[in-house]
Design a protein around this motif. Structure first.
Motif, PDB file in Angstrom:
ATOM      1  N   SER A 103      63.553  30.853   3.154  1.00 39.61           N
ATOM      2  CA  SER A 103      63.852  30.444   4.534  1.00 39.61           C
ATOM      3  C   SER A 103      62.591  30.153   5.344  1.00 39.61           C
ATOM      4  O   SER A 103      62.627  30.136   6.572  1.00 39.61           O
ATOM      5  N   VAL A 104      61.479  29.898   4.655  1.00 44.14           N
ATOM      6  CA  VAL A 104      60.193  29.750   5.333  1.00 44.14           C
ATOM      7  C   VAL A 104      60.182  28.587   6.325  1.00 44.14           C
ATOM      8  O   VAL A 104      59.405  28.582   7.287  1.00 44.14           O
ATOM      9  N   ASP A 105      61.043  27.601   6.119  1.00 50.91           N
ATOM     10  CA  ASP A 105      61.058  26.447   7.028  1.00 50.91           C
ATOM     11  C   ASP A 105      62.062  26.613   8.173  1.00 50.91           C
ATOM     12  O   ASP A 105      62.302  25.656   8.927  1.00 50.91           O
ATOM     13  N   LYS A 106      62.608  27.794   8.324  1.00 48.85           N
ATOM     14  CA  LYS A 106      63.625  28.017   9.363  1.00 48.85           C
ATOM     15  C   LYS A 106      63.045  28.599  10.646  1.00 48.85           C
ATOM     16  O   LYS A 106      63.771  28.799  11.619  1.00 48.85           O
ATOM     17  N   ILE A 107      61.752  28.863  10.653  1.00 49.41           N
ATOM     18  CA  ILE A 107      61.105  29.488  11.803  1.00 49.41           C
ATOM     19  C   ILE A 107      60.147  28.487  12.440  1.00 49.41           C
ATOM     20  O   ILE A 107      59.370  27.840  11.733  1.00 49.41           O
ATOM     21  N   ASN A 108      60.192  28.360  13.750  1.00 50.55           N
ATOM     22  CA  ASN A 108      59.332  27.403  14.437  1.00 50.55           C
ATOM     23  C   ASN A 108      57.930  27.957  14.668  1.00 50.55           C
ATOM     24  O   ASN A 108      57.725  29.167  14.771  1.00 50.55           O
ATOM     25  N   GLY A 109      56.965  27.045  14.752  1.00 57.71           N
ATOM     26  CA  GLY A 109      55.597  27.427  15.061  1.00 57.71           C
ATOM     27  C   GLY A 109      54.917  28.143  13.912  1.00 57.71           C
ATOM     28  O   GLY A 109      55.308  28.023  12.747  1.00 57.71           O
ATOM     29  N   PRO A 110      53.881  28.943  14.197  1.00 52.64           N
ATOM     30  CA  PRO A 110      53.166  29.679  13.153  1.00 52.64           C
ATOM     31  C   PRO A 110      53.948  30.898  12.709  1.00 52.64           C
ATOM     32  O   PRO A 110      54.446  31.659  13.539  1.00 52.64           O
ATOM     33  N   TYR A 119      53.574  26.911   8.828  1.00 53.76           N
ATOM     34  CA  TYR A 119      53.537  26.325  10.175  1.00 53.76           C
ATOM     35  C   TYR A 119      54.607  25.247  10.294  1.00 53.76           C
ATOM     36  O   TYR A 119      54.670  24.325   9.481  1.00 53.76           O
ATOM     37  N   THR A 120      55.457  25.390  11.295  1.00 54.01           N
ATOM     38  CA  THR A 120      56.537  24.429  11.543  1.00 54.01           C
ATOM     39  C   THR A 120      56.299  23.730  12.876  1.00 54.01           C
ATOM     40  O   THR A 120      56.011  24.380  13.877  1.00 54.01           O
ATOM     41  N   PHE A 121      56.411  22.416  12.860  1.00 51.98           N
ATOM     42  CA  PHE A 121      56.227  21.642  14.085  1.00 51.98           C
ATOM     43  C   PHE A 121      57.174  20.452  14.084  1.00 51.98           C
ATOM     44  O   PHE A 121      57.800  20.119  13.064  1.00 51.98           O
ATOM     45  N   TYR A 122      57.261  19.817  15.230  1.00 46.59           N
ATOM     46  CA  TYR A 122      58.152  18.670  15.405  1.00 46.59           C
ATOM     47  C   TYR A 122      57.346  17.459  15.873  1.00 46.59           C
ATOM     48  O   TYR A 122      56.513  17.574  16.787  1.00 46.59           O
ATOM     49  N   LEU A 123      57.603  16.336  15.243  1.00 47.56           N
ATOM     50  CA  LEU A 123      57.065  15.060  15.698  1.00 47.56           C
ATOM     51  C   LEU A 123      58.183  14.373  16.472  1.00 47.56           C
ATOM     52  O   LEU A 123      59.273  14.160  15.936  1.00 47.56           O
ATOM     53  N   ILE A 124      57.924  14.048  17.735  1.00 45.98           N
ATOM     54  CA  ILE A 124      58.979  13.609  18.652  1.00 45.98           C
ATOM     55  C   ILE A 124      58.653  12.236  19.235  1.00 45.98           C
ATOM     56  O   ILE A 124      57.512  11.986  19.648  1.00 45.98           O
TER      57      ILE A 124
END
Length: 237
Positions: A103-110, A119-124
């Motif tokens: 589930s490592v990609d289910k958490i936002n940010g560091p 590290y999860t981020f959004y390109l908007i």
């Protein structure tokens, strides 16, 4: 009498000059101390961001200003950002990619683990136009051949791809990898066409030392590596 007055004035002038001199010395000393602190801070920042595991995400500032391309650590955003920095993991030890939570990609940010960076981020697309963009994940610095055993998992909107350097024997990709690095400095590239206004693409990047890699040996202990992921608009429709 005139000589006594003159001597008194000279003594007063000398005392004032001495006091002024001491004040100037203190000011120059304080300025020198401030400069030393600024330089030391600069070196510290440089050191921290070149330690093992540094990861930075950037977009072209022109694209941010002109087309509204933005970065955020959450899907909701109030301020357009052109640069994001992941938290750093010091003294990273080798692990197996299987030890990283599914589930490592289910958490936002560091959200690092003890021995991996996540590290999860959004390109908007915060603008009004439909665009196409391109991105590239690069190695910006490496020592002691630590890249021989490094792994990166990149999740784009939930789809996972694991990248590693070509086997040192020249025999293709490692068994645990989906793809090889594109070159000695480029890990992977990504792109998106028809990226509509207000659309968001979610990325998670996970970095670790793969303990099952034959090149994960004592010689790479103390090595450092730095990654950067850069995005820019390819065209506007």
């Amino acid at each position: 009498m005139a000589d006594e007055v003159r001597n008194t004035l000279e003594l007063r002038r000398t005392a004032k000059e001495t006091k002024r001199y001491k004040i100037l010395i203190r000011i120059f000393g304080l300025i020198a101390l401030i400069l030393i602190m600024i330089i030391a801070t600069g070196y510290a920042i440089s050191y921290f961001y070149t330690k093992f595991g540094s990861f930075t995400v950037k977009i072209d500032k022109y694209d941010m200003v002109q087309q509204g391309l933005a970065l955020s650590e959450t899907p909701e955003y109030n301020v357009s950002q052109a640069v994001l920095n992941a938290d750093i993991v010091y003294n990273m030890t080798n692990i197996s990619g299987k030890d990283i939570p599914a589930s490592v990609d289910k958490i936002n940010g560091p959200h690092n683990g003890d021995s991996y960076i996540a590290y999860t981020f959004y390109l908007i697309n915060a603008g009004d136009d439909t665009i196409s963009y391109e991105g590239q994940l690069e190695i910006e610095g490496v020592t002691k051949n630590v890249d021989e055993a490094i792994r990166l998992a990149v999740y784009k909107n939930g789809k996972k791809t694991v990248y590693g350097k070509t086997k040192s024997s020249g025999g293709g990709k490692e068994a645990d990898c989906d793809s090889e690095f594109l070159s000695s400095t480029v890990v992977m590239k990504t792109s998106q066409e028809g990226f509509k206004a207000k659309a968001k693409d979610k990325y998670t990047v996970v970095i670790w030392l793969e303990g099952n890699d034959p090149d994960c040996v004592d010689d790479i202990v103390g090595g450092t590596i730095k990654f950067g992921m850069n995005f820019h608009i390819a065209e506007t429709t």
